[in-house]
Design an enzyme around this catalytic site. Structure first.
Site, mmCIF file in Angstrom:
data_model
loop_
_atom_site.group_PDB
_atom_site.id
_atom_site.type_symbol
_atom_site.label_atom_id
_atom_site.label_comp_id
_atom_site.label_asym_id
_atom_site.label_seq_id
_atom_site.Cartn_x
_atom_site.Cartn_y
_atom_site.Cartn_z
ATOM 1 N N SER A 91 0.801 -1.228 0.000
ATOM 2 C CA SER A 91 0.000 0.000 0.000
ATOM 3 C C SER A 91 0.829 1.271 0.000
ATOM 4 O O SER A 91 0.402 2.306 -0.534
ATOM 5 C CB SER A 91 -0.944 -0.003 1.212
ATOM 6 O OG SER A 91 -0.215 -0.208 2.420
ATOM 7 N N HIS A 131 -0.586 6.289 6.266
ATOM 8 C CA HIS A 131 0.051 6.142 4.957
ATOM 9 C C HIS A 131 0.371 7.527 4.373
ATOM 10 O O HIS A 131 -0.237 8.520 4.764
ATOM 11 C CB HIS A 131 -0.863 5.379 3.990
ATOM 12 C CG HIS A 131 -0.875 3.904 4.210
ATOM 13 N ND1 HIS A 131 -1.439 3.322 5.330
ATOM 14 C CD2 HIS A 131 -0.388 2.876 3.464
ATOM 15 C CE1 HIS A 131 -1.310 2.016 5.265
ATOM 16 N NE2 HIS A 131 -0.671 1.713 4.139
#
Length: 318
Positions: free
Chosen positions: A52, A300
């Site tokens: 990811s 993230h």
């Protein structure tokens, strides 16, 4: 009273020296520019592999179903900057190292084949960002670790509940002092990092075998959390002690990625250093926290973070 500086006297010799110096400088700049262009010439076929963090999860625009692949992840930005002849992006959220050689989501159009299938004989550039999800034993990967840390904060907001779980914290009776003391056993996350190293080495060797002329870059993880846990007080739902524990764990993971890359004919890309100070607890976040302030999956990189990672890859290629 201040007086203007006296203009230096110009002679024919000094003019000649200045012209020669300018010519030499121009030649040096031309050579440097040419060399930089040669070092970053357009790849024929660039393949981006990874999880990811490589996929740019949550950063617009998204595609590839559960893979959460962004058209502004660092691979896409690198491919555009280098004007790659062909670009294949098979990065996929929740990917573990095993997804390099086995289908991650069998029977689907995204993640339905092993990522290494994208690497072919004409591939001359590969980036791979992988390993973080191997910290978890469930399909959630690193999200499992984050959830454990957040959940522990509810019951032990002043301690290190996450570290206590993964390092097997326990009370132990000390007969010499006739008192109880808190002790730790082996660290599961350290063991998992060590166990991931030979798997990554195997993947790198497979890449070299499939694409002998490819330059291979192992892209490390950015600075998700700060070294000083107190910076996260009332900013993120993780205790200061666990923030420091997670920072140390990610540091060990990046160290493993670096050493494994070096030992197996690949180049390591350090993205932790250029993102330091822009973690989830910063006032200027390039990595989003539990409640993202800009489009990105929690914990993230956002669009700025992805661009910084791309710039770091490009700088490494030069």
């Amino acid at each position: 009273m201040l007086r203007p500086a006296r203009k230096p006297r110009t002679t024919p010799a000094s003019r000649k020296s200045a012209l020669l110096g300018a010519a030499a400088l121009g030649a040096a700049l031309t050579l440097t520019s040419t060399t930089a262009q040669a070092d970053t010439s357009a790849p024929r076929h660039y393949v981006a592999l990874g999880d990811s963090y490589a996929a740019g999860a949550g950063v617009p625009g998204q595609s590839a179903g559960l893979c959460l692949r962004s058209d502004h992840n660092y691979g896409s930005l690198v491919a555009s900057a280098l004007k790659a002849g062909a670009y294949t992006d098979v990065t996929c959220s929740a990917a573990k190292i095993s997804a390099m050689t086995e289908p991650q989501y069998a029977g689907t159009e995204w993640g339905g084949t092993a990522q290494l299938d994208a690497v072919t004989g004409d591939t001359d550039l590969v980036t791979i960002g992988i390993g973080g999800n191997d910290l978890g034993t469930s399909p959630l990967g690193i999200a499992e670790v984050i959830a454990t840390c957040i959940g522990g904060t509810v019951v032990n907001p002043q301690g290190t509940p996450c570290k206590d779980v993964y390092s097997h914290g326990h009370w132990e009776w000390d007969w010499s002092s006739w008192s109880w003391s808190w002790q730790y056993g082996t660290d599961d996350l350290v063991d998992r990092i060590n166990g991931a190293a030979p798997q990554l080495a195997d993947v790198l060797n497979r890449i070299h075998a499939k694409a002998p002329n490819a330059r291979v870059l192992v892209v490390g993880y950015p600075s998700v959390v700060p070294a000083d846990g107190s910076a996260c007080i009332q900013r993120q739902p993780v205790t200061p002690g666990d923030v420091e524990y997670l920072h140390g764990t990610l540091g060990r993971l990046n160290a493993m990625l670096s050493s494994t890359a070096t030992a197996n004919g690949a180049t390591y890309v350090d993205t932790a250093t250029p993102t330091t100070g822009h973690d989830i607890c910063s006032d200027n976040r390039w990595i989003e926290g539990a409640l993202p302030g800009s489009p990105a999956v929690p914990f993230h990189p956002n669009a700025t973070g992805a661009k910084v990672m791309a710039d770091t890859v490009l700088a490494t290629l030069r």
